[in-house]
Design a protein around this motif. Structure first.
Motif, PDB file in Angstrom:
ATOM      1  N   ASP A  24      39.981-116.614 -84.252  1.00 15.44           N
ATOM      2  CA  ASP A  24      39.633-115.280 -84.771  1.00 15.44           C
ATOM      3  C   ASP A  24      38.454-115.386 -85.732  1.00 15.44           C
ATOM      4  N   ILE A  25      38.482-116.394 -86.620  1.00 15.35           N
ATOM      5  CA  ILE A  25      37.393-116.559 -87.598  1.00 15.35           C
ATOM      6  C   ILE A  25      36.078-116.791 -86.860  1.00 15.35           C
ATOM      7  N   ARG A  26      36.108-117.682 -85.860  1.00  9.31           N
ATOM      8  CA  ARG A  26      34.876-117.976 -85.098  1.00  9.31           C
ATOM      9  C   ARG A  26      34.361-116.727 -84.396  1.00  9.31           C
ATOM     10  N   LEU A  27      35.287-115.931 -83.856  1.00  7.73           N
ATOM     11  CA  LEU A  27      34.880-114.706 -83.154  1.00  7.73           C
ATOM     12  C   LEU A  27      34.322-113.688 -84.158  1.00  7.73           C
ATOM     13  N   LEU A  28      34.992-113.528 -85.271  1.00  4.69           N
ATOM     14  CA  LEU A  28      34.551-112.581 -86.319  1.00  4.69           C
ATOM     15  C   LEU A  28      33.169-112.973 -86.843  1.00  4.69           C
ATOM     16  N   ALA A  29      32.931-114.265 -86.969  1.00  2.00           N
ATOM     17  CA  ALA A  29      31.664-114.755 -87.542  1.00  2.00           C
ATOM     18  C   ALA A  29      30.532-114.750 -86.518  1.00  2.00           C
ATOM     19  N   ASP A  30      30.866-114.572 -85.236  1.00  2.00           N
ATOM     20  CA  ASP A  30      29.819-114.654 -84.211  1.00  2.00           C
ATOM     21  C   ASP A  30      28.905-113.433 -84.270  1.00  2.00           C
ATOM     22  N   ARG A  31      27.571-113.669 -84.255  1.00  2.36           N
ATOM     23  CA  ARG A  31      26.631-112.569 -84.505  1.00  2.36           C
ATOM     24  C   ARG A  31      26.395-111.708 -83.266  1.00  2.36           C
ATOM     25  N   ARG A  32      27.016-112.034 -82.139  1.00  7.01           N
ATOM     26  CA  ARG A  32      26.907-111.187 -80.939  1.00  7.01           C
ATOM     27  C   ARG A  32      28.274-110.681 -80.521  1.00  7.01           C
ATOM     28  N   PHE A  33      29.252-111.573 -80.431  1.00  6.83           N
ATOM     29  CA  PHE A  33      30.566-111.151 -79.922  1.00  6.83           C
ATOM     30  C   PHE A  33      31.478-110.645 -81.031  1.00  6.83           C
ATOM     31  N   GLY A  34      31.028-110.824 -82.317  1.00  4.89           N
ATOM     32  CA  GLY A  34      31.894-110.382 -83.422  1.00  4.89           C
ATOM     33  C   GLY A  34      31.090-109.547 -84.396  1.00  4.89           C
ATOM     34  N   VAL A  35      31.422-109.669 -85.687  1.00  2.13           N
ATOM     35  CA  VAL A  35      30.678-108.931 -86.720  1.00  2.13           C
ATOM     36  C   VAL A  35      29.472-109.765 -87.141  1.00  2.13           C
ATOM     37  N   GLY A  36      29.690-111.059 -87.407  1.00  2.00           N
ATOM     38  CA  GLY A  36      28.580-111.963 -87.746  1.00  2.00           C
ATOM     39  C   GLY A  36      28.537-112.282 -89.225  1.00  2.00           C
ATOM     40  N   CYS A  37      28.631-113.578 -89.574  1.00  3.30           N
ATOM     41  CA  CYS A  37      28.538-114.004 -90.979  1.00  3.30           C
ATOM     42  C   CYS A  37      28.475-115.524 -91.028  1.00  3.30           C
ATOM     43  N   ASP A  38      28.105-116.047 -92.219  1.00  6.97           N
ATOM     44  CA  ASP A  38      28.132-117.506 -92.446  1.00  6.97           C
ATOM     45  C   ASP A  38      29.550-117.967 -92.792  1.00  6.97           C
ATOM     46  N   GLN A  39      30.228-117.160 -93.605  1.00  5.97           N
ATOM     47  CA  GLN A  39      31.617-117.442 -93.984  1.00  5.97           C
ATOM     48  C   GLN A  39      32.455-116.148 -93.988  1.00  5.97           C
ATOM     49  N   VAL A  40      33.762-116.313 -93.782  1.00  4.62           N
ATOM     50  CA  VAL A  40      34.740-115.222 -93.924  1.00  4.62           C
ATOM     51  C   VAL A  40      35.509-115.479 -95.216  1.00  4.62           C
ATOM     52  N   LEU A  41      35.631-114.451 -96.062  1.00  2.00           N
ATOM     53  CA  LEU A  41      36.381-114.573 -97.327  1.00  2.00           C
ATOM     54  C   LEU A  41      37.619-113.690 -97.224  1.00  2.00           C
ATOM     55  N   LEU A  42      38.788-114.273 -97.538  1.00  2.00           N
ATOM     56  CA  LEU A  42      40.049-113.522 -97.473  1.00  2.00           C
ATOM     57  C   LEU A  42      40.611-113.398 -98.886  1.00  2.00           C
ATOM     58  N   ALA A 289      22.280-119.383 -72.771  1.00  2.00           N
ATOM     59  CA  ALA A 289      22.039-118.474 -73.921  1.00  2.00           C
ATOM     60  C   ALA A 289      22.233-119.259 -75.217  1.00  2.00           C
ATOM     61  N   GLY A 290      23.302-120.036 -75.232  1.00  2.00           N
ATOM     62  CA  GLY A 290      23.560-120.819 -76.455  1.00  2.00           C
ATOM     63  C   GLY A 290      22.406-121.779 -76.699  1.00  2.00           C
ATOM     64  N   ALA A 291      21.987-122.444 -75.632  1.00  2.00           N
ATOM     65  CA  ALA A 291      20.923-123.451 -75.787  1.00  2.00           C
ATOM     66  C   ALA A 291      19.651-122.786 -76.283  1.00  2.00           C
ATOM     67  N   ALA A 292      19.436-121.538 -75.826  1.00  2.00           N
ATOM     68  CA  ALA A 292      18.206-120.837 -76.241  1.00  2.00           C
ATOM     69  C   ALA A 292      18.326-120.421 -77.713  1.00  2.00           C
ATOM     70  N   GLY A 293      19.515-120.682 -78.295  1.00  2.00           N
ATOM     71  CA  GLY A 293      19.667-120.343 -79.713  1.00  2.00           C
ATOM     72  C   GLY A 293      19.795-118.850 -79.925  1.00  2.00           C
ATOM     73  N   ARG A 294      19.976-118.113 -78.801  1.00  2.00           N
ATOM     74  CA  ARG A 294      20.031-116.653 -78.993  1.00  2.00           C
ATOM     75  C   ARG A 294      21.347-116.232 -79.632  1.00  2.00           C
ATOM     76  N   THR A 295      22.390-117.024 -79.402  1.00  2.00           N
ATOM     77  CA  THR A 295      23.664-116.663 -80.033  1.00  2.00           C
ATOM     78  C   THR A 295      24.550-117.905 -80.072  1.00  2.00           C
ATOM     79  N   ARG A 296      25.490-117.886 -80.981  1.00  2.00           N
ATOM     80  CA  ARG A 296      26.413-119.019 -81.072  1.00  2.00           C
ATOM     81  C   ARG A 296      27.675-118.541 -80.352  1.00  2.00           C
ATOM     82  N   ILE A 297      27.807-118.915 -79.071  1.00  2.00           N
ATOM     83  CA  ILE A 297      28.928-118.382 -78.279  1.00  2.00           C
ATOM     84  C   ILE A 297      30.173-119.228 -78.555  1.00  2.00           C
ATOM     85  N   PRO A 298      31.250-118.582 -79.057  1.00  2.00           N
ATOM     86  CA  PRO A 298      32.459-119.375 -79.346  1.00  2.00           C
ATOM     87  C   PRO A 298      33.006-119.985 -78.057  1.00  2.00           C
ATOM     88  N   GLU A 299      33.630-121.168 -78.213  1.00  2.00           N
ATOM     89  CA  GLU A 299      34.168-121.855 -77.019  1.00  2.00           C
ATOM     90  C   GLU A 299      35.244-120.965 -76.381  1.00  2.00           C
TER      91      GLU A 299
END
Ligand SMILES: N[C@H](CCC[C@H](N)C(=O)O)C(=O)O
Length: 299
Positions: A24-42, A289-299
């Protein structure tokens, strides 16, 4: 929220029940498939009677970590703006212990980040013994670093100019160097004057960020131990300036800087997980897409 462009999704875990997996954290932090961030703070209630809150920090790669300087300031802004406290001095529990945040009239936040930890075993860093400078072998080169913990681990090296620093090449190598068993954040420091440095940071679990508060603290500590810096230093990061003060060993490091709220919203975990799970991007195009650096696609 962001602190000098180091951005965060800040979640209220006080007024709602929040259970997020590393996926969930990886998805939330993803700048295309989620909201996008460097870190999640709870933000949660504290177990420590000296603090009203605790806040937990998760890197974009899903790993929970001990401390975050820019995140601490954003946490303070969050609990104040959400009306969760009216205090000007806010004690908060973190994985690396209690820190106190001071919300200033000018909107900046001043944080007592605690005293730096220099013993290699507590960083953790594999070394023969504690030293001011450590040799580190990367590829066929032997470089010199400083190693410090601010609750989280930091390596700092001196460069002629940050613009040409090998952040993207050396950063990931040092982050995962065998001598740092819990990986490490890597600061590339350019000394401008005794009271001014430029700094670029490759962060553990997030890559190069526009700013890193704990590495700014660690860089000033290393710079002072190397007799290059005064006790009050302006740290110019790509996202802006922090003011760091450190009087010397055993003393706390003080950090002052901004914290900005850019958006409030609701993350629909149910649809986000389902939509992502059924995403029909075929592996090759995802990798491309990942290799092109366009997005960090979660595994
Ligand atoms: N990447 C860091 C956590 C975030 C620190 C940084 N965003 C800061 O402002 O201090 C680590 O793995 O220890």
């Amino acid at each position: 929220m962001h602190g000098l462009g180091n951005d965060f999704v800040v979640i209220d875990g006080l007024r709602q029940q929040v259970r997020l997996s590393a996926d969930d954290i990886r998805l939330l932090a993803d700048r295309r498939f989620g909201v996008g961030c460097d870190q999640v703070l709870l933000v949660e209630a504290s177990q420590d009677p000296r603090a009203d809150f605790r806040y937990r920090i998760f890197n974009a790669d899903g790993g929970e970590v001990q401390q975050c300087g820019n995140g601490a300031r954003c946490f303070a802004r969050f609990v104040r703006d959400q009306g969760l406290t009216r205090k000007d001095a806010i004690p908060v529990e973190t994985l690396s212990g209690l820190i106190t945040l001071h919300v200033q009239q000018d909107g900046q936040v001043r944080v007592d980040m605690g005293a730096p930890i220099l013993e290699p075993a507590r960083i953790p860093f594999r070394a023969a013994g504690q030293a001011l400078r450590y040799p580190l072998k990367i590829a066929d080169q032997l470089i010199e670093i400083g190693a410090v913990s601010m609750g989280n681990p930091h390596a700092v090296l001196l460069v002629e100019g940050v613009a040409q620093a090998p952040v993207q090449s050396w950063g990931p190598i040092i982050e995962r160097h065998a001598d740092f068993p819990e990986r490490v954040n890597v600061g590339f420091m350019e000394r401008v004057a005794p009271d001014h440095i430029r700094l670029r940071v490759w962060e553990r679990g997030a890559g190069e960020t526009l700013a890193c508060g704990t590495n700014a603290c660690a860089a000033v500590v290393v710079g002072r131990l190397w007799s290059l810096l005064a006790s009050k230093v302006r740290v110019s990061l790509p996202g802006g300036d922090l003011l760091i003060r450190w009087e010397g060993p055993g003393q706390p490091v003080w950090m002052t800087g901004p914290a900005v709220t850019v958006f409030e919203g609701t993350w629909r975990t149910d649809t986000a997980r389902r939509m992502h799970a059924t995403g029909n991007a075929d592996p090759d195009s995802r990798i491309a897409a990942g290799a092109a650096g366009r997005t960090r696609i979660p595994e």
